[in-house]
Design a protein around this motif. Structure first.
Motif, mmCIF file in Angstrom:
data_model
loop_
_atom_site.group_PDB
_atom_site.id
_atom_site.type_symbol
_atom_site.label_atom_id
_atom_site.label_comp_id
_atom_site.label_asym_id
_atom_site.label_seq_id
_atom_site.Cartn_x
_atom_site.Cartn_y
_atom_site.Cartn_z
ATOM 1 N N ARG A 573 0.854 -1.197 0.000
ATOM 2 C CA ARG A 573 0.000 0.000 0.000
ATOM 3 C C ARG A 573 0.885 1.241 0.000
ATOM 4 O O ARG A 573 0.572 2.239 -0.639
ATOM 5 N N LYS A 574 2.018 1.149 0.707
ATOM 6 C CA LYS A 574 2.911 2.308 0.799
ATOM 7 C C LYS A 574 3.428 2.695 -0.590
ATOM 8 O O LYS A 574 3.552 3.869 -0.915
ATOM 9 N N PHE A 575 3.710 1.707 -1.404
ATOM 10 C CA PHE A 575 4.184 1.998 -2.763
ATOM 11 C C PHE A 575 3.096 2.721 -3.557
ATOM 12 O O PHE A 575 3.356 3.724 -4.230
ATOM 13 N N LEU A 576 1.857 2.219 -3.447
ATOM 14 C CA LEU A 576 0.758 2.849 -4.199
ATOM 15 C C LEU A 576 0.503 4.269 -3.686
ATOM 16 O O LEU A 576 0.273 5.198 -4.461
ATOM 17 N N THR A 577 0.553 4.424 -2.353
ATOM 18 C CA THR A 577 0.327 5.754 -1.764
ATOM 19 C C THR A 577 1.387 6.735 -2.246
ATOM 20 O O THR A 577 1.085 7.840 -2.693
ATOM 21 N N GLU A 578 2.651 6.309 -2.159
ATOM 22 C CA GLU A 578 3.749 7.195 -2.587
ATOM 23 C C GLU A 578 3.616 7.555 -4.059
ATOM 24 O O GLU A 578 3.810 8.701 -4.456
ATOM 25 N N ASP A 579 3.249 6.564 -4.835
ATOM 26 C CA ASP A 579 3.156 6.817 -6.279
ATOM 27 C C ASP A 579 2.034 7.814 -6.569
ATOM 28 O O ASP A 579 2.160 8.668 -7.451
ATOM 29 N N TYR A 580 0.940 7.701 -5.815
ATOM 30 C CA TYR A 580 -0.158 8.668 -5.977
ATOM 31 C C TYR A 580 0.324 10.069 -5.600
ATOM 32 O O TYR A 580 0.075 11.042 -6.318
ATOM 33 N N LEU A 581 1.057 10.159 -4.475
ATOM 34 C CA LEU A 581 1.559 11.475 -4.050
ATOM 35 C C LEU A 581 2.556 12.031 -5.079
ATOM 36 O O LEU A 581 2.572 13.224 -5.367
ATOM 37 N N TRP A 582 3.357 11.162 -5.634
ATOM 38 C CA TRP A 582 4.283 11.599 -6.700
ATOM 39 C C TRP A 582 3.483 12.182 -7.862
ATOM 40 O O TRP A 582 3.856 13.179 -8.463
#
Ligand code: SF4
Length: 644
Positions: A573-582
């Motif tokens: 989930r952290k990867f998806l969250t970070e990618d969304y924030l990016w």
């Protein structure tokens, strides 16, 4: 009803329906095994018409795998078109398999292929036509086991009430294990509940009856609780470590189907990280087939079928490591066979033109590119970075090398899209047309295909809302107005189709009641414009008291739980969250073959990766387990990238 009785009634029915070839079976390469002496009987069902379903590669793979077993048989079934459905109902004929005309209810296992959500009401209709209880809870030991797999079931909840067990991920190995478990259970004579328990022990199998969903007071999803202590939570998708040899004994239909071709999958997964792309996220990691295996598969398939068209399939053909070698091998080996070879999903670069030129005979179909958005800002947000200049240079080169038609695929409704971004689609199309006119004059043609973005589960955009009906209609009206000109053909997705796709792909367990009521109100063949009944869906929402906008037009808080998160794709989930924030900052990620972003795939599947060293996988190598600390891969083994 016996197969003989069904056959006798079909002789009266078939002359009265359109395209009777959809319902006869008996095609070249179909496999008929002895019914009475083969213990495990599986019906593979594609819940759309034969013409569509026959082109489904997943069905062909499973058909070949199951029929290779001495103790099992697989037969096929597709949705009857409305005229055939009416005839079956009026003659009291249960839905049957094409190969032996056995009623579906006589099989041990019914396996639905669900690659997209608009097949859900057809699935219910097939169970009804087969005389099998629609609800899993109403089935007894006498009924077949009903399973489903495919990309749509990465959010299985809208169908949880109707399917006994979902296959999450790749089915090649799981289907064999399900057959083994079902057969052992049958011999044991224990309860149907025991069968469900046994199935839940297979990696990649989700049995929804073994879980309860909980909701917050405001109606948002809270969490999933397991009610059978040994059931997995989350349920991790299943993958094959190495792609098995592709099927080569394709069934040759008597009638025209959407793709009359041999589909050969050259690789699975994608390393590009387009943030809207469901398939790109759920099919990681990339695994490739060797060139020789692909060439051999084409040779065998041609001998076995006589087809004259080959589709070399993947999510991003240009990224196949040995694409040039493959294209050269194909053009050398099959030069005299006058084949039409398609290589979809090419990147926007001049190398793609070289590849297409080497595949002689394929020039007549137009050249397809998918920029997905028309401004550089928007392409950075969706992580498909390419400059407008490069796009124009590539399209000019395509026209100058002899193609007269270019197809450009775009999406509207991307996160943070403005009306200027939509206007840019029209402007870019006109620019491309004008580039073509400079080199080939009035012959220049452009086809703009514009779909509408749906924020899919398990992607970095799963938090964002979908455009409203009014927003979609306004954007489409602009494009229709701006692109009403000679030599440009515009096609688009109907707004109501997008809303349905969004409700079903983002729905929770409560959506199952909506699916059921919509089907009861006549919803069927929802993927077909002439059949799609929007009012049946709205009525179903009203009857259940659910608000469709709750599912699609609501921004989610970053910590909101999703009703699909008990299903794990291996991505953190952290990867998806970070990618969304990016994406909100317009930051892009490079191809993860250049730089691993630690999405979660490697720690999850470290064991499989270490068993398959080398370039078969496009993720970094990991040490064998004996050299690692525990089952989880040592973080130093993976080049972790925190942020730019
Ligand atoms: S583990 Fe790394 S290389 Fe593999 S899919 Fe994830 S980001 Fe890409």
């Amino acid at each position: 009803m016996s197969p003989l009785e069904i056959q006798a009634r079909l002789e009266r029915i078939l002359p009265t329906v359109q395209k009777p070839g959809r319902y006869t079976g008996g095609e070249y390469n179909q496999i008929v095994k002895p019914w009475d002496t083969t213990p495990a009987k599986v019906a593979l069902v594609f819940p759309d018409v034969y013409d569509i379903g026959m082109s489904n590669l997943g069905m062909a793979i499973l058909y070949e795998i199951i029929n290779q077993r001495d103790d099992a048989l697989a037969e096929r079934c597709y949705s009857p078109w409305s005229d055939m459905e009416a005839a079956l109902r009026s003659h009291a004929v249960p839905l049957y398999s094409l190969e032996t005309k056995h009623p579906l209810a006589d099989f041990d296992i019914i396996g639905f292929s669900l690659p997209y959500e608009t097949l859900y009401t057809n699935t219910l209709n097939i169970l009804d036509l087969a005389g099998i209880p629609l609800f899993s809870a109403e089935r007894t030991k006498e009924h077949p086991l009903v399973i489903a797999g495919g990309h749509a079931v990465y959010n299985p909840e809208p169908m949880h009430a109707f399917i006994d067990a979902f296959v999450i991920g790749e089915g090649e190995e799981v289907i064999e294990e399900i057959i083994d478990v079902q057969q052992a259970w049958r011999i044991s004579g224990t309860s149907r509940e025991d069968l469900l328990h046994r199935l839940s022990h297979i990696m990649g199998v989700y049995v929804p009856a073994l879980y309860t969903a909980h909701y917050e007071a405001d109606g948002t999803f809270s969490h999933m609780e397991k009610i059978y202590s040994q059931a997995p939570l989350p349920v991790l998708k299943r993958i094959v470590a190495k792609l098995p040899p592709p099927p080569t004994h394709f069934i040759v239909p008597y009638i025209d189907t959407v793709h009359n071709r041999i589909p050969i999958e050259i690789m699975r997964g994608c390393t590009r990280g387009c943030r809207f792309c469901h398939a790109g996220m759920i099919t990681r990691p990339v695994r490739e087939r060797p060139v020789e295996e692909i060439v051999q598969a084409i040779k065998s398939s041609l001998q076995n079928t006589g087809f004259e068209e080959i589709g070399l399939l993947s999510l991003s053909s240009s990224d196949y490591t040995h694409i040039l070698e493959l294209v050269e091998a194909v053009s050398t080996n099959f030069h005299d066979a006058h084949l039409n070879i398609s290589l979809p999903s090419l990147r926007i670069e001049s190398f793609s033109i070289e590849l297409m030129e080497k595949l002689r005979g394929s020039r007549h179909g137009g050249f397809t590119l998918a920029p997905e958005a028309a401004t550089e800002r928007m392409r950075e947000i969706i992580n498909k970075p390419i400059s407008t200049q490069q796009l124009l240079d590539t399209t000019r080169a395509i026209y100058s090398r002899g193609w007269t038609t270019i197809k450009l695929y775009f999406m509207i409704g991307h996160p943070s899209e403005t009306i200027e971004d939509v206007q840019a689609i029209a402007d870019l199309c006109k620019q491309v047309l004008s580039e073509g006119r400079k080199v080939i004059g009035k012959k220049t043609q452009l086809h703009a295909g514009v779909s509408t973005f749906v924020p899919k589960p398990h992607t970095p955009f799963q938090w964002v809302p979908c455009d409203s009906l009014e927003q979609i209609q306004a954007k489409q009206a602009l494009l229709k107005r701006e692109l009403r000109q000679k030599n440009i053909k515009l096609t688009w997705t109907a707004p109501y189709d997008t809303l349905l796709e969004a409700w079903l792909s983002r729905g929770d367990r409560r959506m199952a009641e909506v699916v059921y009521r919509a089907w009861r109100s006549g919803a069927l063949f929802d993927a077909w414009q002439e059949h799609f009944d929007y009012s049946a869906w709205i009525k179903a929402f009203q009857e259940t008291g659910l608000d469709p906008a709750f599912y699609t037009h609501r921004s989610r808080l970053m910590d909101e739980a999703f009703p699909w998160e008990h299903i794990s794709t291996g991505l953190r989930r952290k990867f998806l969250t970070e990618d969304y924030l990016w994406s909100l900052r317009g930051q892009t990620r490079v191809d993860c073959r250049e730089r691993c972003f630690a999405c979660g795939i490697l720690p999850t599947f470290a064991e499989l990766r270490s068993m398959n060293p080398g370039e078969v996988w496009q993720c970094p190598e990991v040490k064998p387990k004996s050299e690692r600390r525990g089952a989880i891969v040592n973080p130093v083994d993976i080049p972790v990238v925190a942020s730019d």
